[in-house]
Write an enzyme that holds these catalytic residues in place. Structure first.
Site, PDB file in Angstrom:
ATOM      1  CD  GLU A  85      -2.267   8.058  -6.793  1.00 61.65           C
ATOM      2  OE1 GLU A  85      -1.248   7.444  -6.418  1.00 61.65           O
ATOM      3  OE2 GLU A  85      -3.401   7.837  -6.335  1.00 61.65           O
ATOM      4  CG  ASP A  93      -2.665   0.754  -2.671  1.00 59.81           C
ATOM      5  OD1 ASP A  93      -3.328  -0.263  -2.372  1.00 59.81           O
ATOM      6  OD2 ASP A  93      -3.190   1.865  -2.889  1.00 59.81           O
ATOM      7  CE  LYS A 143      -6.372   6.934   0.197  1.00 59.87           C
ATOM      8  NZ  LYS A 143      -7.017   5.982  -0.741  1.00 59.87           N
TER       9      LYS A 143
END
Length: 437
Positions: free
Chosen positions: A204, A251, A349
């Protein structure tokens, strides 16, 4: 007329070099294309991503079955429908699949068609996608959660928690917030380099250095914020921003280090420490007091409802508690969470549920019950920037789409810059108001 004339799918590659589904939808006067993302750490309650399973081809990760389902079953059923009837299209997709988890045709097949139809409908209507979905009230740019330091399943290092993120909430525009994030990213890179640590980036776009502890990871991020010339919140803010410009979001992806047999959270990448649900909640309570944390996603495991309840009672009034694996963008799971009084936010998502309509339903349910929504990418992404449009369309106020590197992440940020420019004086950046804590 916006009648669907053909639906065509193909196998393309995502940002990790794995196959994914791309769908083209043609009408008599418009066209839409969408590519489907894929996750690395996936919740057990997510809709099924159909893979071929042939180990000799793409290591079993091919999606030709899903592609074939689009090009035959779905194409035959949807040809002749009005592309502007999104709810009818999505219901037809659900009826064709007929399973609760989209395992027959594949959520990756359904989602590609659903999103491509929306884009074709928007083109026919002469509207940007965010206006087509959200109407004239769609004007809120999201505060970004920028994943600058990685651990857990996203990195081969000694950090248990998956993502350490910055949230530049103390600004008046999205473009200024993005600049802040980019400057912190570069400051963090220089800081890591000065300490002889790796500056290679992960899936990411965040850094994944080999650090001594989880605490060192968050402290490095805080140090980088200061070195970039920005003011970070303090623990005394109690989740508030005060006059600070940047806050921290986490997270941990706690399901990844939860041992369901032992009913313990095991820090297997670092100290090997084992915590009960109560101890894990107390751990986050201490972190929320010690560090300027505004948001924690998946602070407890996906089926540890009691742990989630304790965590929510302890810090839910001052920290945004986001359910990802807990809710998997599923209205039924979210409704259960609301009834149980756990979490106060949902991560959205699109590929967890499989259609645009179901995604919008989950966001609406969250809003009606005082939960925030964070529109999110997956670790396996493409150049498709639909989630940027959805974030503005729904006035969600927050987006999670990676770090400040890799073009698959930049595609979303750059799309938001264009939308902000297009909206002009109508554009609104919510800053601290994006949170309800």
């Amino acid at each position: 007329m916006p009648i669907i004339t053909q639906i065509l799918a193909r196998q393309i590659l995502d940002s990790r070099g794995n196959p994914t589904v791309e769908v083209d939808v043609y009408t008599e006067s418009s066209f839409g294309r969408a590519a489907v993302p894929s996750g690395a750490s996936t919740g057990v309650h997510e809709a099924v991503e159909l893979r071929d399973g042939d180990a000799a081809v793409y290591l079993g990760k091919g999606v030709l079955k899903a592609v074939e389902n689009v090009n035959t079953v779905i194409n035959d059923a949807l040809t002749g429908m009005l592309v502007t009837e999104q709810e009818e299209i999505d219901q037809a997709l659900l009826d064709l699949d007929g399973t609760p988890n989209k395992s027959k045709l594949g959520a990756n097949a359904l989602l590609g068609v659903s999103m491509a139809c929306a884009k074709a409908g928007a083109e026919y209507s002469g509207l940007p996608l965010y206006r087509y979905i959200g109407g004239t009230m769609a004007s809120t740019l999201p505060v970004p959660m920028m994943n600058v330091l990685n651990g857990g399943a996203h990195a081969d290092n000694t950090v248990d928690f998956q993502e350490f993120m910055i949230m530049p909430a103390g600004f008046d525009t999205f473009s200024d917030a993005l600049r802040c994030g980019a400057e912190i990213f570069h400051a963090l890179k220089a800081l890591l380099k000065s300490k002889g640590l790796s500056t290679a980036v992960g899936d990411e776009g965040g850094f994944a250095p080999n650090l001594s502890s989880n605490e060192e990871a968050i402290e490095l991020v805080i140090e980088a914020i200061g070195k970039a010339g920005y003011k970070v919140g303090s623990p005394t803010d109690k989740g508030g921003l005060g006059d600070a410009q940047v806050m921290i979001a986490l997270d941990p992806a706690s399901s990844e280090f939860y041992d369901s047999a032992k009913k313990r959270y095991v820090f297997k990448k670092s100290s090997k420490r084992e915590l009960t649900s109560l101890e894990m909640a107390e751990y986050w309570e201490k972190w929320a007091s010690d560090y300027p944390i505004i948001s924690i996603e998946d602070g407890m495991a996906e089926d540890d409802w009691e742990g989630w309840k304790v965590l929510t009672e302890k810090i839910g009034s001052r920290v945004q508690l986001v359910g990802d694996d807990l809710f998997v963008t599923n209205s039924k799971r979210l409704a259960e969470g609301i009834e149980r009084g756990v979490a106060n936010s949902i991560l959205v998502k699109v590929n967890q549920i499989g259609t645009l309509t179901e995604t919008l339903d989950a966001i609406d349910l969250a809003k009606r019950n005082g939960y925030t929504s964070v529109i999110s990418h997956r670790s396996g992404e493409t150049e498709d920037s639909t989630i940027a449009q959805i974030a503005v369309a729904t006035n969600a106020g927050q987006i999670k789409t990676g770090s400040l590197s890799r073009s698959d992440r930049m595609a979303k940020y750059n799309e938001l810059l264009r939308i902000e420019e297009e909206l002009g004086d109508q554009a609104r950046y919510p800053g601290r108001k994006a949170f309800r804590v």
